[in-house]
Design a protein around this motif. Structure first.
Motif, PDB file in Angstrom:
ATOM      1  N   SER A   4      53.893 -71.113  76.728  1.00 42.40           N
ATOM      2  CA  SER A   4      53.819 -71.596  75.366  1.00 42.40           C
ATOM      3  C   SER A   4      54.864 -70.856  74.555  1.00 42.40           C
ATOM      4  CB  SER A   4      52.428 -71.374  74.770  1.00 42.40           C
ATOM      5  OG  SER A   4      52.340 -71.959  73.482  1.00 42.40           O
ATOM      6  N   LEU A   5      55.605 -71.609  73.716  1.00 38.26           N
ATOM      7  CA  LEU A   5      56.712 -71.057  72.953  1.00 38.26           C
ATOM      8  C   LEU A   5      56.492 -71.318  71.469  1.00 38.26           C
ATOM      9  CD1 LEU A   5      59.608 -69.763  73.384  1.00 38.26           C
ATOM     10  CD2 LEU A   5      60.482 -72.107  73.252  1.00 38.26           C
ATOM     11  N   SER A   6      56.779 -70.320  70.637  1.00 33.55           N
ATOM     12  CA  SER A   6      56.663 -70.498  69.193  1.00 33.55           C
ATOM     13  C   SER A   6      57.704 -71.495  68.691  1.00 33.55           C
ATOM     14  CB  SER A   6      56.840 -69.152  68.476  1.00 33.55           C
ATOM     15  OG  SER A   6      58.155 -68.658  68.689  1.00 33.55           O
ATOM     16  N   ASN A   7      57.497 -72.013  67.495  1.00 34.12           N
ATOM     17  CA  ASN A   7      58.406 -73.022  66.957  1.00 34.12           C
ATOM     18  C   ASN A   7      59.843 -72.539  66.827  1.00 34.12           C
ATOM     19  OD1 ASN A   7      56.317 -74.814  66.812  1.00 34.12           O
ATOM     20  ND2 ASN A   7      56.276 -74.971  64.586  1.00 34.12           N
ATOM     21  N   ASN A   8      60.032 -71.261  66.466  1.00 35.08           N
ATOM     22  CA  ASN A   8      61.386 -70.761  66.295  1.00 35.08           C
ATOM     23  C   ASN A   8      62.000 -70.231  67.595  1.00 35.08           C
ATOM     24  OD1 ASN A   8      60.141 -68.310  66.693  1.00 35.08           O
ATOM     25  ND2 ASN A   8      60.555 -67.508  64.644  1.00 35.08           N
ATOM     26  N   GLY A   9      61.237 -70.324  68.686  1.00 39.66           N
ATOM     27  CA  GLY A   9      61.766 -69.957  69.995  1.00 39.66           C
ATOM     28  C   GLY A   9      61.921 -68.479  70.244  1.00 39.66           C
ATOM     29  N   THR A  10      61.226 -67.629  69.482  1.00 37.99           N
ATOM     30  CA  THR A  10      61.391 -66.183  69.656  1.00 37.99           C
ATOM     31  C   THR A  10      60.177 -65.491  70.275  1.00 37.99           C
ATOM     32  OG1 THR A  10      60.599 -65.720  67.413  1.00 37.99           O
ATOM     33  CG2 THR A  10      62.977 -66.047  67.705  1.00 37.99           C
ATOM     34  N   VAL A  11      59.073 -66.216  70.439  1.00 33.54           N
ATOM     35  CA  VAL A  11      57.872 -65.641  71.068  1.00 33.54           C
ATOM     36  C   VAL A  11      57.438 -66.560  72.200  1.00 33.54           C
ATOM     37  CG1 VAL A  11      55.493 -64.845  70.739  1.00 33.54           C
ATOM     38  CG2 VAL A  11      57.160 -64.614  68.871  1.00 33.54           C
TER      39      VAL A  11
END
Length: 194
Positions: free
Chosen positions: A6-13
């Motif tokens: 699972s990836l956060s919307n901004n792609g950093t987590v």
């Protein structure tokens, strides 16, 4: 083994679970610092079978759903002891468990998939019957966020039964729209239906 991601919307987590059909695997959270991915923390102990994971849009809330291994490594434990755990990232980068749901929510259904709205205000869980459940359909649980004294929590607001005869035993694949207003639930259809 295969991985759940699972990836956060901004792609950093990024949250990742190493999933093995025969044994539980850990769930870890990684953060991208602009140059490389670094592990922040292992947030779920490897004695829990993880069926599904989901990050909210900000990457600060992680939902993990599955079944708890009650001490033995019997394969059948994967279909008993349901749980849902919510973790939140603190300002110092630590992930802390802030909510735990168990069979008081799920009864005799085992979570198969999970999703949450972008702002983590709603959580949806698709579940199939446990080994101790003689039902022949899956079920969807919807939880909505409550807060008291700035402490986040979630309460079950309703559930949906999958009681159509052309559907086979199993869970749902669920997905929520980013604002939590629209729910998509997928069923497994019987191969011999007419």
């Amino acid at each position: 083994p295969r991985s759940l991601l699972s990836l956060s919307n901004n792609g950093t987590v990024l949250a990742i679970t190493e999933k093995d059909i025969l044994s539980p695997g850990p769930t870890a959270v990684f953060a991208f610092d602009g140059n490389e991915w670094k592990e922040q923390q292992v947030v779920v102990s490897p004695n829990r079978w993880v069926s599904s994971i989901a990050l909210d849009g900000s990457g600060n809330v992680l939902v993990v759903a599955g079944s708890f291994n009650a001490g033995s490594f019997d394969f059948s434990d994967r279909f008993r002891n349901p749980y849902l755990e919510v973790f939140q990232c603190q300002r110092d980068g630590r992930w802390v468990s802030i909510f735990l749901g168990d069979n008081t929510i799920f009864g005799e259904w085992i979570p198969a998939s999970v999703d949450l709205s972008k702002d983590a205000s709603a959580i949806v869980i698709g579940a199939g019957p446990s080994l101790d459940n003689d039902q022949k359909e899956g079920k969807v649980f919807v939880l909505e966020q409550t807060s008291k004294d700035d402490v986040l929590s979630w309460e079950q607001t309703y559930s949906i039964n999958g009681s159509r005869p052309e559907l086979i035993t199993g869970g749902f694949e669920v997905q929520l729209s980013s604002d939590g207003s629209t729910l998509l639930a997928g069923y497994l259809a019987s191969r011999d239906r007419h």
